[in-house]
Design an enzyme around this catalytic site. Structure first.
Site, mmCIF file in Angstrom:
data_model
loop_
_atom_site.group_PDB
_atom_site.id
_atom_site.type_symbol
_atom_site.label_atom_id
_atom_site.label_comp_id
_atom_site.label_asym_id
_atom_site.label_seq_id
_atom_site.Cartn_x
_atom_site.Cartn_y
_atom_site.Cartn_z
ATOM 1 N N PRO A 10 59.426 -15.573 185.154
ATOM 2 C CG PRO A 10 57.779 -14.026 185.726
ATOM 3 C CD PRO A 10 58.783 -14.953 186.316
ATOM 4 C CG ASN A 11 58.100 -12.698 180.294
ATOM 5 O OD1 ASN A 11 57.392 -13.335 179.517
ATOM 6 N ND2 ASN A 11 57.603 -11.814 181.135
ATOM 7 N NE ARG A 18 61.014 -9.831 178.405
ATOM 8 C CZ ARG A 18 61.346 -9.771 179.678
ATOM 9 N NH1 ARG A 18 62.211 -10.604 180.181
ATOM 10 N NH2 ARG A 18 60.813 -8.854 180.448
ATOM 11 C CE1 TYR A 23 64.984 -7.641 181.623
ATOM 12 C CE2 TYR A 23 63.797 -7.225 179.593
ATOM 13 C CZ TYR A 23 63.873 -7.167 180.963
ATOM 14 O OH TYR A 23 62.845 -6.632 181.683
ATOM 15 C CG ASN A 76 66.308 -13.065 186.900
ATOM 16 O OD1 ASN A 76 65.341 -12.407 187.269
ATOM 17 N ND2 ASN A 76 67.060 -12.699 185.880
ATOM 18 C CB ALA A 79 57.555 -9.478 186.493
ATOM 19 C CD GLU A 100 66.238 -10.532 193.823
ATOM 20 O OE1 GLU A 100 65.220 -10.993 194.356
ATOM 21 O OE2 GLU A 100 66.522 -9.324 193.813
ATOM 22 C CG HIS A 102 67.116 -8.726 189.118
ATOM 23 N ND1 HIS A 102 65.882 -9.244 188.794
ATOM 24 C CD2 HIS A 102 67.183 -8.690 190.464
ATOM 25 C CE1 HIS A 102 65.229 -9.499 189.912
ATOM 26 N NE2 HIS A 102 65.999 -9.182 190.938
ATOM 27 N NE ARG A 109 64.382 -2.003 183.019
ATOM 28 C CZ ARG A 109 63.781 -3.134 182.676
ATOM 29 N NH1 ARG A 109 64.207 -4.275 183.159
ATOM 30 N NH2 ARG A 109 62.750 -3.116 181.856
#
Length: 146
Positions: A10-11, A18, A23, A76, A79, A100, A102, A109
């Protein structure tokens, strides 16, 4: 020839526009552009990309991967990293090596981002290296199959 599937959650379709301070300002590369970089370096690879904002679609893509001849997965989960047992289970069930990735350094974070359900289902995890993390993951998967 290896066939790597990049799955974005998502996103991630908004990468480059964004929250650039988190990012990055670079948009995701097209599979063709990324594939060309690796072909130019002597790798025999086909790269496909799938993005969805829907958890079940990602699970379905993982279920289809073996039948499509996928030899490695770069994922990736966005969320869903912190919430999705179903994606973790699908990663394990598909039997395909996965890394994976990110864009941001999730462990530096918010506390909730440090809880990762999907990484244990992968061969490795790359966090905080921006778009370059995808390149490193593809290269790792290529080296594992050479």
């Amino acid at each position: 020839m290896q066939h790597i599937l990049i799955i974005d959650g998502p996103n991630l379709n908004l990468t480059g526009t964004r929250e650039k301070q988190i990012y990055g300002a670079r948009e995701q590369e097209s599979p063709d552009s990324m594939e060309k970089k690796f072909l130019d370096r002597g790798y025999q690879v086909k790269i496909s990309r799938f993005q969805s904002n829907h958890e079940g679609d990602i699970v379905d893509a993982l279920h289809r991967a073996a039948a499509q001849g996928i030899t490695g997965i770069v994922i990736n989960p966005g969320a869903f990293t912190h919430t999705s047992i179903s994606i973790a289970d699908a990663l394990r069930a598909c039997g395909i090596p996965a890394v994976e990735v990110h864009l941001s350094h999730i462990y530096a974070r918010e506390e909730f981002r440090r809880h990762n359900l999907t990484a244990p289902a992968c061969s490795g995890s790359i966090s905080g290296l921006g778009i370059e993390g995808y390149h490193l993951a593809v290269e790792y998967l290529m080296l594992q199959h050479s």
